[in-house]
Design an enzyme around this catalytic site. Sequence first.
Site, short mmCIF file in Angstrom:
data_model
loop_
_atom_site.label_atom_id
_atom_site.label_comp_id
_atom_site.label_asym_id
_atom_site.label_seq_id
_atom_site.Cartn_x
_atom_site.Cartn_y
_atom_site.Cartn_z
N GLY A 229 0.94 -1.21 -0.08
CA GLY A 229 0.01 0.02 -0.04
C GLY A 229 0.83 1.25 0.05
O GLY A 229 0.62 2.44 0.61
N GLY A 230 1.81 1.10 -0.87
CA GLY A 230 3.00 2.27 -0.67
C GLY A 230 2.66 3.46 -1.52
O GLY A 230 3.84 4.27 -1.67
N HIS A 298 -3.85 2.43 9.62
CA HIS A 298 -4.93 3.33 10.32
C HIS A 298 -6.13 3.62 9.42
O HIS A 298 -6.75 4.39 9.99
CB HIS A 298 -3.97 4.44 10.68
C1 LIG Z 1 -2.87 6.74 3.68
S1 LIG Z 1 -2.34 5.89 2.01
C2 LIG Z 1 -0.73 5.41 2.39
C3 LIG Z 1 0.33 5.41 1.16
C4 LIG Z 1 1.81 5.37 1.56
N1 LIG Z 1 2.05 3.87 2.15
C5 LIG Z 1 2.23 6.53 2.32
O1 LIG Z 1 2.70 6.41 3.44
O2 LIG Z 1 2.31 7.51 1.82
C6 LIG Z 1 -2.66 4.48 2.07
C7 LIG Z 1 -2.71 3.71 0.55
O3 LIG Z 1 -3.33 2.26 0.67
C8 LIG Z 1 -3.61 2.04 -0.57
N2 LIG Z 1 -4.75 0.97 -0.54
C9 LIG Z 1 -5.90 1.45 -0.13
N3 LIG Z 1 -6.76 0.08 -0.66
C10 LIG Z 1 -5.97 -0.77 -1.04
C11 LIG Z 1 -5.83 -2.16 -1.22
N4 LIG Z 1 -7.18 -2.82 -1.30
N5 LIG Z 1 -4.99 -2.93 -1.73
C12 LIG Z 1 -3.97 -2.02 -1.79
N6 LIG Z 1 -3.51 -0.78 -1.50
C13 LIG Z 1 -4.58 -0.04 -1.04
C14 LIG Z 1 -3.99 3.37 -1.01
O4 LIG Z 1 -4.04 3.56 -2.57
C15 LIG Z 1 -3.08 4.26 -0.60
O5 LIG Z 1 -1.78 4.42 -1.33
#
Ligand SMILES: C[S@@+](CC[C@H](N)C(=O)[O-])C[C@H]1O[C@@H](n2cnc3c(N)ncnc32)[C@H](O)[C@@H]1O
Length: 392
Positions: A229-230, A298
């Site tokens: 989820g980066g 979170h």
């Molecule tokens: C709050 S952001 C954090 C992103 C990054 N890790 C950072 O710290 O900047 C949450 C991330 O989770 C990803 N995300 C949400 N649902 C997801 C899923 N089902 N599978 C993979 N990634 C997902 C979003 O696209 C987003 O990039």
Amino acid sequence: MAPSITADSLLQLAQKPPQDARERFALYEAARRLMLSVEDPMSVGSRVTAAGVSQVAIDLKIFELLANEPSKHWSVGELEKHTGAQASLLDRLMRNLAVNNLVLEVAHATYSASHLTARCASKAFSAGLAHSKNVIWPGLQVLPTFLAENGYRNPNDHVKSACMRGVGFDGDVMAYLRENPEKAAASYAFMAENKKEAPKWVDGKVPTTDLVLSKEEVADGRVMAVDVGGGSGHQCEAIRKAFPHLKGRVLVEDLPFMVNRIDKEHARAIDFEVVAHDFFKPQPVISAKVYYMRNVIHDWDDERASAILKHTREAMAKDSVLFIDEIILPEFGASTRQVHMDLAVMVFAGAMERTNGQWKNLLGSNGFQIRDVWVYDEQLGAAVIAAVPTSE
Ligand SMILES: C[S@@+](CC[C@H](N)C(=O)[O-])C[C@H]1O[C@@H](n2cnc3c(N)ncnc32)[C@H](O)[C@@H]1O
């Protein structure tokens, strides 16, 4: 009031605050509490108007203008020439910014940069404000009705979050962002810019031992780190830049619409791989040395967070480590930024920031034990929690 502290002595301190970050933060919290304890109750409402006016100042490039010439005093007439906005309107907007210290009021209808103006002119600030305006504010607006209707229970539904109700979208936050690319771009920029200026986990407080691979493992193509989820992969970039000596593959995973935005040439140049993956499905990268998740858990209530953790645990080798990079809320006396973040994830996604006890329970109930905790940003309480599978 203690006899040695007077309004004059506080003003003197305000003109020459200490430089040490820890001392500044302690003073900020103390002064905030002092301010709240002596504030005229009729002034409470006026504190919340700053954000809307800040957006106008960003649109008119006022912060940039002032920050570029920090010692210059600007009359509203000069500001009118540069922005095209009416001087009398500018005066009203500027004095609103000035009471919030975002600019300084130096004389009648005359303003200059404050110590916050350059920060307000930064990309991080405008991205944060855009993200708030797009999704957080609509959620806050409907929060009272939303909570009344759900019987004042902790929100825990990603699909029916206050924000989605506020923007009038029938679906979850990710679907909303997918369907609104310009809003996704703002959120994306916010995530990337947000912590650029803040202390970083790669700045030396978190040991790299877990990321070191043997020659054989490198030859085998073992993954050193996968950023689950980066987003744009900025933490993969941070790892490569901070620890150029580390060997092994580095990968970022996120939903297709997110990873499609990543400049693949740039990723190749930095040396990280890009994988489209939904973290509610089995983790395809098996036996990576480190699974890293920043600000991912979170966004989810305990049930969905458990699903993400379960898939991660199933992919882990005996010596794999999970790095969770998140806020750890204090059990008592949370700071302004911490309660703000907690409320933001509540309205955004029916989610929560967690205390140490809550992290321990969540990880423990999903087969992990906490091995180490490295706090790298004391003010925010941001830490890397190193968790390992509990031995059966
Ligand atoms: C709050 S952001 C954090 C992103 C990054 N890790 C950072 O710290 O900047 C949450 C991330 O989770 C990803 N995300 C949400 N649902 C997801 C899923 N089902 N599978 C993979 N990634 C997902 C979003 O696209 C987003 O990039």
